[in-house]
Design a protein around this motif. Structure first.
Motif, PDB file in Angstrom:
ATOM      1  N   ALA A  94      69.907  69.965  58.437  1.00  0.00           N
ATOM      2  CA  ALA A  94      70.699  68.742  58.594  1.00  0.00           C
ATOM      3  C   ALA A  94      70.124  67.614  57.737  1.00  0.00           C
ATOM      4  CB  ALA A  94      70.741  68.331  60.061  1.00  0.00           C
ATOM      5  N   GLU A  95      68.809  67.500  57.710  1.00  0.00           N
ATOM      6  CA  GLU A  95      68.162  66.469  56.896  1.00  0.00           C
ATOM      7  C   GLU A  95      68.442  66.698  55.414  1.00  0.00           C
ATOM      8  OE1 GLU A  95      63.682  64.779  55.995  1.00  0.00           O
ATOM      9  OE2 GLU A  95      64.041  65.838  57.875  1.00  0.00           O
ATOM     10  N   GLU A  96      68.374  67.952  54.985  1.00  0.00           N
ATOM     11  CA  GLU A  96      68.647  68.287  53.582  1.00  0.00           C
ATOM     12  C   GLU A  96      70.089  67.948  53.227  1.00  0.00           C
ATOM     13  OE1 GLU A  96      70.022  70.340  50.133  1.00  0.00           O
ATOM     14  OE2 GLU A  96      70.664  70.875  52.160  1.00  0.00           O
ATOM     15  N   THR A  97      71.003  68.187  54.140  1.00  0.00           N
ATOM     16  CA  THR A  97      72.411  67.858  53.904  1.00  0.00           C
ATOM     17  C   THR A  97      72.587  66.355  53.726  1.00  0.00           C
ATOM     18  OG1 THR A  97      73.131  69.799  55.147  1.00  0.00           O
ATOM     19  CG2 THR A  97      74.744  68.040  54.873  1.00  0.00           C
ATOM     20  N   GLU A  98      71.911  65.576  54.562  1.00  0.00           N
ATOM     21  CA  GLU A  98      71.979  64.116  54.442  1.00  0.00           C
ATOM     22  C   GLU A  98      71.402  63.638  53.119  1.00  0.00           C
ATOM     23  OE1 GLU A  98      70.144  62.231  57.814  1.00  0.00           O
ATOM     24  OE2 GLU A  98      71.230  63.515  59.215  1.00  0.00           O
ATOM     25  N   VAL A  99      70.276  64.193  52.723  1.00  0.00           N
ATOM     26  CA  VAL A  99      69.643  63.803  51.461  1.00  0.00           C
ATOM     27  C   VAL A  99      70.545  64.188  50.289  1.00  0.00           C
ATOM     28  CG1 VAL A  99      67.692  64.290  49.926  1.00  0.00           C
ATOM     29  CG2 VAL A  99      67.290  63.883  52.357  1.00  0.00           C
ATOM     30  N   SER A 100      71.124  65.367  50.351  1.00  0.00           N
ATOM     31  CA  SER A 100      72.007  65.824  49.286  1.00  0.00           C
ATOM     32  C   SER A 100      73.223  64.911  49.162  1.00  0.00           C
ATOM     33  CB  SER A 100      72.448  67.260  49.563  1.00  0.00           C
ATOM     34  OG  SER A 100      73.306  67.729  48.561  1.00  0.00           O
ATOM     35  N   TYR A 101      73.790  64.512  50.310  1.00  0.00           N
ATOM     36  CA  TYR A 101      74.928  63.605  50.315  1.00  0.00           C
ATOM     37  C   TYR A 101      74.537  62.272  49.676  1.00  0.00           C
ATOM     38  CZ  TYR A 101      78.526  60.432  52.042  1.00  0.00           C
ATOM     39  OH  TYR A 101      79.498  59.475  52.132  1.00  0.00           O
ATOM     40  N   ARG A 102      73.396  61.743  50.067  1.00  0.00           N
ATOM     41  CA  ARG A 102      72.923  60.472  49.516  1.00  0.00           C
ATOM     42  C   ARG A 102      72.699  60.577  48.013  1.00  0.00           C
ATOM     43  NH1 ARG A 102      73.322  55.384  49.040  1.00  0.00           N
ATOM     44  NH2 ARG A 102      71.386  54.304  48.622  1.00  0.00           N
ATOM     45  N   ARG A 103      72.151  61.709  47.579  1.00  0.00           N
ATOM     46  CA  ARG A 103      71.916  61.937  46.152  1.00  0.00           C
ATOM     47  C   ARG A 103      73.244  61.936  45.389  1.00  0.00           C
ATOM     48  NH1 ARG A 103      72.583  65.930  42.926  1.00  0.00           N
ATOM     49  NH2 ARG A 103      73.027  67.375  44.594  1.00  0.00           N
ATOM     50  N   ARG A 104      74.271  62.587  45.935  1.00  0.00           N
ATOM     51  CA  ARG A 104      75.582  62.617  45.271  1.00  0.00           C
ATOM     52  C   ARG A 104      76.180  61.214  45.186  1.00  0.00           C
ATOM     53  NH1 ARG A 104      76.176  67.168  48.601  1.00  0.00           N
ATOM     54  NH2 ARG A 104      77.690  66.082  49.897  1.00  0.00           N
ATOM     55  N   ILE A 105      76.013  60.421  46.256  1.00  0.00           N
ATOM     56  CA  ILE A 105      76.504  59.041  46.236  1.00  0.00           C
ATOM     57  C   ILE A 105      75.788  58.251  45.136  1.00  0.00           C
ATOM     58  CG2 ILE A 105      76.577  56.856  47.532  1.00  0.00           C
ATOM     59  CD1 ILE A 105      78.633  58.873  48.491  1.00  0.00           C
ATOM     60  N   LEU A 106      74.464  58.389  45.070  1.00  0.00           N
ATOM     61  CA  LEU A 106      73.689  57.669  44.050  1.00  0.00           C
ATOM     62  C   LEU A 106      74.103  58.100  42.645  1.00  0.00           C
ATOM     63  CD1 LEU A 106      70.167  57.720  45.719  1.00  0.00           C
ATOM     64  CD2 LEU A 106      71.631  55.720  45.357  1.00  0.00           C
ATOM     65  N   HIS A 107      74.296  59.391  42.439  1.00  0.00           N
ATOM     66  CA  HIS A 107      74.714  59.862  41.119  1.00  0.00           C
ATOM     67  C   HIS A 107      76.080  59.290  40.745  1.00  0.00           C
ATOM     68  CE1 HIS A 107      71.831  63.058  39.729  1.00  0.00           C
ATOM     69  NE2 HIS A 107      71.322  62.671  40.886  1.00  0.00           N
ATOM     70  N   GLY A 108      76.992  59.216  41.715  1.00  0.00           N
ATOM     71  CA  GLY A 108      78.295  58.616  41.449  1.00  0.00           C
ATOM     72  C   GLY A 108      78.174  57.154  41.065  1.00  0.00           C
ATOM     73  N   GLN A 109      77.335  56.415  41.777  1.00  0.00           N
ATOM     74  CA  GLN A 109      77.130  55.001  41.456  1.00  0.00           C
ATOM     75  C   GLN A 109      76.509  54.846  40.072  1.00  0.00           C
ATOM     76  OE1 GLN A 109      74.794  53.825  44.864  1.00  0.00           O
ATOM     77  NE2 GLN A 109      76.584  53.139  45.990  1.00  0.00           N
ATOM     78  N   ILE A 110      75.553  55.686  39.756  1.00  0.00           N
ATOM     79  CA  ILE A 110      74.922  55.638  38.429  1.00  0.00           C
ATOM     80  C   ILE A 110      75.955  55.931  37.354  1.00  0.00           C
ATOM     81  CG2 ILE A 110      73.283  56.818  36.908  1.00  0.00           C
ATOM     82  CD1 ILE A 110      71.492  57.153  39.460  1.00  0.00           C
ATOM     83  N   ASP A 111      76.810  56.924  37.568  1.00  0.00           N
ATOM     84  CA  ASP A 111      77.854  57.254  36.590  1.00  0.00           C
ATOM     85  C   ASP A 111      78.800  56.071  36.369  1.00  0.00           C
ATOM     86  OD1 ASP A 111      76.812  59.792  36.267  1.00  0.00           O
ATOM     87  OD2 ASP A 111      78.297  60.762  37.566  1.00  0.00           O
TER      88      ASP A 111
END
Length: 104
Positions: free
Chosen positions: A25-42
């Motif tokens: 569950a923690e890994e899923t949350e981190v992965s979701y946050r990472r995808r959000i950050l990558h989208g913002q960076i893009d």
């Protein structure tokens, strides 16, 4: 969260499964946050590229001296937190090596 890893041999199956579920569950949350950050960076990069293109089309300077200085610092490894890339091992001239071992 406790960062120490448990003694796996002493844990019952149910507790192992609970740890796996918690970490998954923690890994899923981190992965979701990472995808959000990558989208913002893009999005931010796209905006920057758009601005640079507009500046270029209007005849403005796209790259400044400070940009070159910063790139020089990065490439030379003088930026805090970055390490210079070690030089590659020297290439071996295959003809010279083969000449030494080849029967003559």
């Amino acid at each position: 969260m406790d960062d120490t890893f448990p003694d796996l041999g002493s844990l019952p199956d149910e507790e192992l499964k609970a740890i796996i579920d918690r970490l998954t569950a923690e890994e899923t949350e981190v992965s979701y946050r990472r995808r959000i950050l990558h989208g913002q960076i893009d999005i931010l990069r796209a905006e920057l590229v758009s601005r640079l293109r507009l500046r270029h089309d209007e005849g403005g300077t796209v790259i400044h001296g400070s940009d070159v200085d910063r790139l020089t610092e990065i490439l030379s490894g003088r930026v805090g937190g970055l390490r210079p890339v070690p030089d590659e091992a020297p290439a071996v001239d295959r003809d010279e090596d083969e000449g030494e071992d080849a029967p003559g």
